[in-house]
Design a protein around this motif. Structure first.
Motif: not given
Length: 292
Positions: A230-250
């Motif tokens: 499993l290759v994955t990330h966990t993301f910080v919930g309140e981050d301003a870039y969640l909906g616009s990740d430059a590489v679409f990883g969210v």
């Protein structure tokens, strides 16, 4: 059909040149590529000047590539192709933790540390406790799972980007689960950072009105005997870039809670459980198509 090139039959003429001894899978991929590429050129009515700009862009992308930088992977990332290939290649049962892009900053052989150890070696950032459980699809804990983790530092750089500034193995480590399947380590609350944007891909993003930022995340590579990697990330919930990740990883299920702690050794706690799919299901493996 004539063997001579015409605008109307351009793709058919090109594909007809593929020989009978060509590798079947290569011929299948090339045939589809030619069909889609010629259809694209016709759809947008590509001009000679625009074609020359495209060739120059690809030339400059190749020239900036090195052992430390791969501009074509960056191009694949920002066009969403990397995430699409990952999604097709790693289809899993709905209850399993989804994968996301690997990223360019993983380093083999990170130190195996005891559970609860601190991976932040430069003393920067807001301390955070990461903990959770690795389980199988039936909810049973997975013993002996290796949790390989890495993140940027408080300034938004990975240690390999600043070898003369950050300590070696800063914000990296490997942890092994016990019989209860639990993992636990200390790091920092990750920060958002831009992908390299000083090359042709970065300039392309600027022309498209897109930013180069990735939302704050912790990388996880989870492996265990008998289970799919499993290759994955966990993301910080309140981050301003969640909906616009430059590489679409969210992916929504990878957004983890980051709880502010009071009167504790760490400022934050991020609990997250991983669910592994058994290796023999091969959910990510598609049967290889064949051509007649």
């Amino acid at each position: 059909m004539s063997s001579y090139f015409t605008e109307d039959a351009s793709a058919e003429v090109v594909n007809a040149r593929i020989g009978p001894r060509a590798d079947r899978r290569l011929a299948e991929i090339t045939t589809s590529l030619v069909e889609h590429l010629h259809a694209f050129v016709k759809d947008v009515q590509l001009t000679q000047a625009e074609w020359e700009v495209a060739i120059d862009f690809l030339t400059r992308a190749g020239q900036i590539c090195s052992a430390e930088r791969q501009e074509f992977i960056l191009l694949s990332d920002v066009l969403g192709v990397s995430m699409l290939v990952d999604a097709i290649s790693h289809r899993r049962p709905p209850s399993a933790t989804p994968s996301t892009v690997f990223g360019p900053f993983h380093v083999e052989g990170a130190p195996v540390r005891p559970l609860g150890a601190d991976i932040c070696l430069d003393g920067k950032g807001e301390p955070c406790l990461f903990e959770g459980t690795v389980r199988d699809l039936d909810g049973r804990p997975v013993e002996g799972a290796c949790i390989d983790v890495w993140s940027d530092n408080a300034d938004g750089f990975y240690d390999v980007q600043q070898p003369d500034v950050q300590p070696r193995w800063n914000n990296r480590g490997r942890f092994l689960t016990g019989a209860d399947g639990r993992y636990r380590f200390r790091g920092i609350k990750p920060t958002p950072y831009p992908i390299p944007d000083d090359g042709p891909v970065g300039r392309m993003l600027g022309h498209l009105g897109r930013h180069p930022y990735r939302p704050a995340h912790m990388h996880f590579l989870v492996t265990a005997p008998g289970y799919e990697k499993l290759v994955t990330h966990t993301f910080v919930g309140e981050d301003a870039y969640l909906g616009s990740d430059a590489v679409f990883g969210v992916k929504e299920s990878l957004i983890a809670p980051f709880e502010r702690l009071e009167d504790a050794d760490t400022l934050w706690r991020s609990p997250y459980d991983f669910v592994l799919a058994p290796a023999d299901t091969r959910d990510g493996a598609l049967p290889r198509p064949t051509t007649p």
